[in-house]
Write an enzyme that holds these catalytic residues in place. Sequence first.
Site, mmCIF file in Angstrom:
data_model
loop_
_atom_site.group_PDB
_atom_site.id
_atom_site.type_symbol
_atom_site.label_atom_id
_atom_site.label_comp_id
_atom_site.label_asym_id
_atom_site.label_seq_id
_atom_site.Cartn_x
_atom_site.Cartn_y
_atom_site.Cartn_z
ATOM 1 N N ASP A 9 0.877 -1.171 0.000
ATOM 2 C CA ASP A 9 0.000 0.000 0.000
ATOM 3 C C ASP A 9 0.916 1.224 0.000
ATOM 4 O OD1 ASP A 9 0.911 0.340 2.598
ATOM 5 O OD2 ASP A 9 -1.071 0.363 3.518
ATOM 6 N N HIS A 10 0.334 2.406 0.237
ATOM 7 C CA HIS A 10 1.131 3.632 0.230
ATOM 8 C C HIS A 10 2.183 3.643 1.354
ATOM 9 C CE1 HIS A 10 -2.458 4.044 2.645
ATOM 10 N NE2 HIS A 10 -1.854 4.968 3.373
ATOM 11 N N CYS A 65 3.276 -2.947 4.054
ATOM 12 C CA CYS A 65 2.429 -1.801 4.380
ATOM 13 C C CYS A 65 3.234 -0.978 5.381
ATOM 14 C CB CYS A 65 1.050 -2.236 4.895
ATOM 15 S SG CYS A 65 1.052 -3.083 6.477
ATOM 16 N N GLY A 66 2.613 -0.021 6.041
ATOM 17 C CA GLY A 66 3.389 0.831 6.940
ATOM 18 C C GLY A 66 4.058 0.055 8.056
ATOM 19 N N THR A 67 3.258 -0.715 8.772
ATOM 20 C CA THR A 67 3.784 -1.508 9.890
ATOM 21 C C THR A 67 4.062 -2.953 9.504
ATOM 22 O OG1 THR A 67 1.539 -2.106 10.532
ATOM 23 C CG2 THR A 67 2.509 -0.170 11.607
ATOM 24 N N ILE A 69 1.656 -5.005 9.681
ATOM 25 C CA ILE A 69 0.618 -5.728 10.429
ATOM 26 C C ILE A 69 -0.628 -5.954 9.560
ATOM 27 C CG2 ILE A 69 -0.918 -5.658 12.430
ATOM 28 C CD1 ILE A 69 1.324 -4.022 13.856
ATOM 29 N N HIS A 98 11.170 -23.466 8.806
ATOM 30 C CA HIS A 98 10.176 -24.166 9.625
ATOM 31 C C HIS A 98 8.727 -23.950 9.174
ATOM 32 C CE1 HIS A 98 12.806 -24.853 13.467
ATOM 33 N NE2 HIS A 98 13.365 -25.309 12.360
ATOM 34 N N ASN A 99 8.428 -22.776 8.642
ATOM 35 C CA ASN A 99 7.028 -22.450 8.330
ATOM 36 C C ASN A 99 6.718 -22.464 6.834
ATOM 37 O OD1 ASN A 99 7.969 -20.132 10.666
ATOM 38 N ND2 ASN A 99 6.455 -21.665 11.241
ATOM 39 N N ARG A 132 9.298 -32.952 10.105
ATOM 40 C CA ARG A 132 8.234 -32.686 11.084
ATOM 41 C C ARG A 132 7.527 -31.361 10.814
ATOM 42 N NH1 ARG A 132 12.980 -31.215 13.304
ATOM 43 N NH2 ARG A 132 13.095 -29.398 14.667
ATOM 44 N N HIS A 133 8.246 -30.447 10.178
ATOM 45 C CA HIS A 133 7.649 -29.141 9.886
ATOM 46 C C HIS A 133 6.590 -29.244 8.791
ATOM 47 C CE1 HIS A 133 10.546 -27.470 12.565
ATOM 48 N NE2 HIS A 133 11.530 -28.026 11.872
ATOM 49 N N ARG A 136 3.294 -30.043 10.399
ATOM 50 C CA ARG A 136 2.714 -28.869 11.068
ATOM 51 C C ARG A 136 2.160 -27.867 10.069
ATOM 52 N NH1 ARG A 136 7.988 -28.967 14.963
ATOM 53 N NH2 ARG A 136 7.279 -30.702 16.241
HETATM 54 C C1 RB5 Z 1 -1.690 3.096 6.250
HETATM 55 O O1 RB5 Z 1 -1.687 4.364 6.773
HETATM 56 C C2 RB5 Z 1 -1.327 2.078 7.305
HETATM 57 O O2 RB5 Z 1 -2.386 1.932 8.209
HETATM 58 C C3 RB5 Z 1 -0.986 0.759 6.655
HETATM 59 O O3 RB5 Z 1 0.075 0.930 5.791
HETATM 60 C C4 RB5 Z 1 -0.560 -0.367 7.584
HETATM 61 O O4 RB5 Z 1 0.439 0.046 8.449
HETATM 62 C C5 RB5 Z 1 -1.648 -1.079 8.247
HETATM 63 O O5 RB5 Z 1 -1.434 -2.038 9.015
#
Ligand code: RB5
Length: 144
Positions: A9-10, A65-67, A69, A98-99, A132-133, A136
Site C-alpha cells: 500500500d502507500h 504496508c506501513g507496519t 501488520i 520451519h514455516n 516434522r515441519h 505442522r
Molecule cells: C496506512 O496508513 C497504514 O495503516 C498501513 O500501511 C498499515 O500500516 C496497516 O497495518
Amino acid sequence: MKKIGIASDHGGFELKEFLRTALKEEAEIVDYGTKDESSVDYPIIISEACKKVLSKDVEGLIALCGTGIGASIAANRLSGIRAALCHDQFTAEMSRRHNNANVLVLGGRIIGKELALNIVRTWLRTEFEGGRHERRVNQLETLN
Ligand code: RB5
C-alpha cells in the site's frame, strides 16, 4: 532465478520501490502495485497479490504496508498463504526453514532499507526443511 511478486500500500511504497530495483539482479520481480504514494486499502491490494502466489504465477510474494501488520492479517486470511512479518534475518530464515512461508511481510515505516534488503535476501535463499515441519504446515490448512 526465482520469480517473486512484490506489493504494497502507500505505507510500504517507498521501500517496495527500493527493493524492486535492488533485487533486479537476483530475482525476477513482478510488481503488483501500488504505483504511487496515494492512499490505497491494504486488504485489497495485498490479497489480490497473494492470489498470484496461490495460482503459481509467482513463487512467493514480498508484501509491505506501513507496519506490516495489516498486510500480514490480510495475507493470512487466504487459505494456502503463510505470511511472515519479519524485522530481522533470523525470523526471515526460520519462516522459510520451519514455516515454509510463501509471503514475506515487511513494515515500510519500521525498518531501514539495507536491513530490509538483507532480510529479503535471506528469505529468498533459505529452503523449507520439511520433515516434522511439513506435518505442522499441513495442519495449518485444516484450521478453517
Ligand atoms: C496506512 O496508513 C497504514 O495503516 C498501513 O500501511 C498499515 O500500516 C496497516 O497495518
